[in-house]
Design a protein around this motif. Structure first.
Motif, PDB file in Angstrom:
ATOM      1  N   ILE A   7     -58.945 130.844 -37.638  1.00 34.36           N
ATOM      2  CA  ILE A   7     -59.739 131.022 -36.414  1.00 34.36           C
ATOM      3  C   ILE A   7     -59.561 129.867 -35.429  1.00 34.36           C
ATOM      4  N   ALA A   8     -59.876 130.166 -34.199  1.00 32.97           N
ATOM      5  CA  ALA A   8     -60.015 129.140 -33.162  1.00 32.97           C
ATOM      6  C   ALA A   8     -61.308 129.469 -32.416  1.00 32.97           C
ATOM      7  N   LEU A   9     -62.099 128.453 -32.135  1.00 33.58           N
ATOM      8  CA  LEU A   9     -63.366 128.617 -31.434  1.00 33.58           C
ATOM      9  C   LEU A   9     -63.192 128.220 -29.976  1.00 33.58           C
ATOM     10  N   LEU A  10     -63.524 129.157 -29.074  1.00 33.00           N
ATOM     11  CA  LEU A  10     -63.445 128.896 -27.639  1.00 33.00           C
ATOM     12  C   LEU A  10     -64.815 129.051 -26.999  1.00 33.00           C
ATOM     13  N   MET A  11     -65.164 128.078 -26.177  1.00 27.54           N
ATOM     14  CA  MET A  11     -66.378 128.109 -25.367  1.00 27.54           C
ATOM     15  C   MET A  11     -65.965 127.677 -23.964  1.00 27.54           C
ATOM     16  N   TYR A  30     -62.441 124.112 -25.164  1.00 29.40           N
ATOM     17  CA  TYR A  30     -63.188 124.466 -23.957  1.00 29.40           C
ATOM     18  C   TYR A  30     -62.226 125.019 -22.915  1.00 29.40           C
ATOM     19  N   THR A  31     -62.588 126.171 -22.364  1.00 30.05           N
ATOM     20  CA  THR A  31     -61.687 126.847 -21.427  1.00 30.05           C
ATOM     21  C   THR A  31     -61.872 126.398 -19.987  1.00 30.05           C
ATOM     22  N   GLY A  32     -63.053 125.892 -19.662  1.00 27.11           N
ATOM     23  CA  GLY A  32     -63.387 125.700 -18.261  1.00 27.11           C
ATOM     24  C   GLY A  32     -63.938 127.011 -17.726  1.00 27.11           C
ATOM     25  N   ILE A  46     -53.671 130.030 -28.877  1.00 27.85           N
ATOM     26  CA  ILE A  46     -53.027 130.992 -29.782  1.00 27.85           C
ATOM     27  C   ILE A  46     -51.621 130.529 -30.150  1.00 27.85           C
ATOM     28  N   GLN A  47     -50.870 130.062 -29.171  1.00 27.20           N
ATOM     29  CA  GLN A  47     -49.506 129.620 -29.440  1.00 27.20           C
ATOM     30  C   GLN A  47     -49.468 128.363 -30.310  1.00 27.20           C
ATOM     31  N   LYS A  48     -50.396 127.437 -30.083  1.00 25.22           N
ATOM     32  CA  LYS A  48     -50.381 126.176 -30.835  1.00 25.22           C
ATOM     33  C   LYS A  48     -50.969 126.308 -32.235  1.00 25.22           C
ATOM     34  N   THR A  49     -52.052 127.077 -32.367  1.00 30.00           N
ATOM     35  CA  THR A  49     -52.738 127.144 -33.664  1.00 30.00           C
ATOM     36  C   THR A  49     -52.273 128.304 -34.532  1.00 30.00           C
ATOM     37  N   LYS A  50     -51.628 129.303 -33.931  1.00 26.64           N
ATOM     38  CA  LYS A  50     -51.214 130.522 -34.648  1.00 26.64           C
ATOM     39  C   LYS A  50     -52.416 131.228 -35.271  1.00 26.64           C
ATOM     40  N   CYS A  51     -53.573 131.118 -34.626  1.00 32.89           N
ATOM     41  CA  CYS A  51     -54.801 131.725 -35.149  1.00 32.89           C
ATOM     42  C   CYS A  51     -54.683 133.246 -35.156  1.00 32.89           C
ATOM     43  N   LYS A  52     -55.450 133.862 -36.053  1.00 31.73           N
ATOM     44  CA  LYS A  52     -55.498 135.317 -36.151  1.00 31.73           C
ATOM     45  C   LYS A  52     -56.751 135.870 -35.478  1.00 31.73           C
ATOM     46  N   VAL A  53     -57.741 134.983 -35.292  1.00 34.18           N
ATOM     47  CA  VAL A  53     -59.022 135.375 -34.714  1.00 34.18           C
ATOM     48  C   VAL A  53     -59.478 134.296 -33.736  1.00 34.18           C
ATOM     49  N   ILE A  54     -59.920 134.729 -32.570  1.00 37.79           N
ATOM     50  CA  ILE A  54     -60.606 133.818 -31.658  1.00 37.79           C
ATOM     51  C   ILE A  54     -62.078 134.181 -31.695  1.00 37.79           C
ATOM     52  N   ILE A  55     -62.891 133.176 -31.909  1.00 36.02           N
ATOM     53  CA  ILE A  55     -64.337 133.339 -31.820  1.00 36.02           C
ATOM     54  C   ILE A  55     -64.746 132.741 -30.485  1.00 36.02           C
ATOM     55  N   ASN A  56     -65.333 133.571 -29.642  1.00 39.83           N
ATOM     56  CA  ASN A  56     -65.812 133.131 -28.341  1.00 39.83           C
ATOM     57  C   ASN A  56     -67.332 133.111 -28.372  1.00 39.83           C
ATOM     58  N   LEU A  57     -67.887 131.929 -28.221  1.00 36.47           N
ATOM     59  CA  LEU A  57     -69.335 131.768 -28.172  1.00 36.47           C
ATOM     60  C   LEU A  57     -69.696 131.243 -26.799  1.00 36.47           C
ATOM     61  N   GLY A  58     -70.798 131.725 -26.253  1.00 37.12           N
ATOM     62  CA  GLY A  58     -71.168 131.241 -24.937  1.00 37.12           C
ATOM     63  C   GLY A  58     -72.472 131.827 -24.447  1.00 37.12           C
ATOM     64  N   THR A  59     -72.676 131.663 -23.172  1.00 34.51           N
ATOM     65  CA  THR A  59     -73.905 132.113 -22.534  1.00 34.51           C
ATOM     66  C   THR A  59     -73.601 133.252 -21.577  1.00 34.51           C
ATOM     67  N   ALA A  60     -74.634 134.018 -21.267  1.00 31.21           N
ATOM     68  CA  ALA A  60     -74.482 135.134 -20.335  1.00 31.21           C
ATOM     69  C   ALA A  60     -75.819 135.423 -19.685  1.00 31.21           C
ATOM     70  N   MET A 136     -68.210 134.774 -17.156  1.00 32.67           N
ATOM     71  CA  MET A 136     -67.134 134.432 -16.232  1.00 32.67           C
ATOM     72  C   MET A 136     -65.776 134.232 -16.916  1.00 32.67           C
ATOM     73  N   GLU A 137     -65.691 134.450 -18.251  1.00 30.46           N
ATOM     74  CA  GLU A 137     -64.436 134.199 -18.959  1.00 30.46           C
ATOM     75  C   GLU A 137     -64.005 135.310 -19.922  1.00 30.46           C
ATOM     76  N   GLY A 138     -64.944 136.081 -20.433  1.00 28.92           N
ATOM     77  CA  GLY A 138     -64.700 136.969 -21.569  1.00 28.92           C
ATOM     78  C   GLY A 138     -63.590 137.991 -21.435  1.00 28.92           C
ATOM     79  N   TYR A 139     -63.528 138.704 -20.304  1.00 27.28           N
ATOM     80  CA  TYR A 139     -62.487 139.715 -20.168  1.00 27.28           C
ATOM     81  C   TYR A 139     -61.101 139.085 -20.268  1.00 27.28           C
ATOM     82  N   ALA A 140     -60.937 137.914 -19.681  1.00 25.67           N
ATOM     83  CA  ALA A 140     -59.635 137.235 -19.742  1.00 25.67           C
ATOM     84  C   ALA A 140     -59.270 136.900 -21.184  1.00 25.67           C
ATOM     85  N   LEU A 141     -60.236 136.434 -21.958  1.00 26.87           N
ATOM     86  CA  LEU A 141     -59.976 136.142 -23.373  1.00 26.87           C
ATOM     87  C   LEU A 141     -59.597 137.416 -24.113  1.00 26.87           C
TER      88      LEU A 141
END
Length: 190
Positions: A7-11, A30-32, A46-60, A136-141
């Motif tokens: 996994i990789a965690l993105l916020m 952190y994506t900005g 994704i390219q650097k970690t070769k992760c199979k899953v991205i976990i996106n946590l954030g606010t809405a 402001m980020e989710g669809y892109a992810l």
């Protein structure tokens, strides 16, 4: 549960983690703010970690779900893609093989599920595309993950009502949100 190696965690911002993840030695990327920044960081991770899953946590923000709810995103849509004068549906990117609505595989059946509208604006009104929460980020992810064959799990802590007072409520609720997001992150990763 996911293995930490997969996994990789993105916020979006450090404010969303309030330093709680770092105190637990959890690596956060952190994506900005915004779709372009999110897409660039997701592709790089994704390219650097070769992760199979991205976990996106954030606010809405949400006018449907109450403030302080934790919602699992079932579908991401673009709330600010509008080429309707040329005959395209709002939310649809013309000539793009990836759909305007990207569905995710649910992970937490006990959480409310919602359609999240992503746009490069801090939404304070009614989005043009039907959705139940906004970010402001989710669809892109979701789009990058779909293109790269990586699973995406996204949890959003509702900080505000996506209204005229959203900017004040968002800041006031970050600590509570970070605690709840950390709790659920630990349920996903072994």
């Amino acid at each position: 549960m996911f293995n930490t190696n997969d996994i990789a965690l993105l916020m979006a911002l450090p404010g969303e983690s309030q330093g709680l993840f770092e105190k637990e030695n959890i690596n956060v990327h952190y994506t900005g703010i915004g779709k372009v920044n999110a897409a660039m960081v997701a592709m790089d991770v994704i390219q650097k970690t070769k992760c199979k899953v991205i976990i996106n946590l954030g606010t809405a923000g949400s006018s449907k779900f109450p403030t302080h709810d934790l919602v699992e995103v079932s579908t991401f849509v673009q709330r600010d893609m509008d080429i309707s004068p040329l005959g395209f549906k709002v939310g649809e990117t013309p000539f793009d093989p990836i759909p305007g609505a990207i569905e995710l595989i649910p992970f937490f059946p006990e959480l409310s599920q919602g359609v999240c509208g992503t746009g490069d604006s801090f939404e304070t009104g009614t989005p043009k595309v039907p959705c139940e929460l906004v970010d402001m980020e989710g669809y892109a992810l979701a789009k990058v993950c779909r293109k790269m064959g990586v699973q995406l799990v996204s949890l959003k802590y509702i900080t505000d009502g996506a209204d005229h007072n959203a900017h004040n409520d968002w800041e006031a609720n970050l600590v509570l949100g970070a605690k709840k997001l950390l709790e659920y992150y630990k349920k996903m990763v072994k």
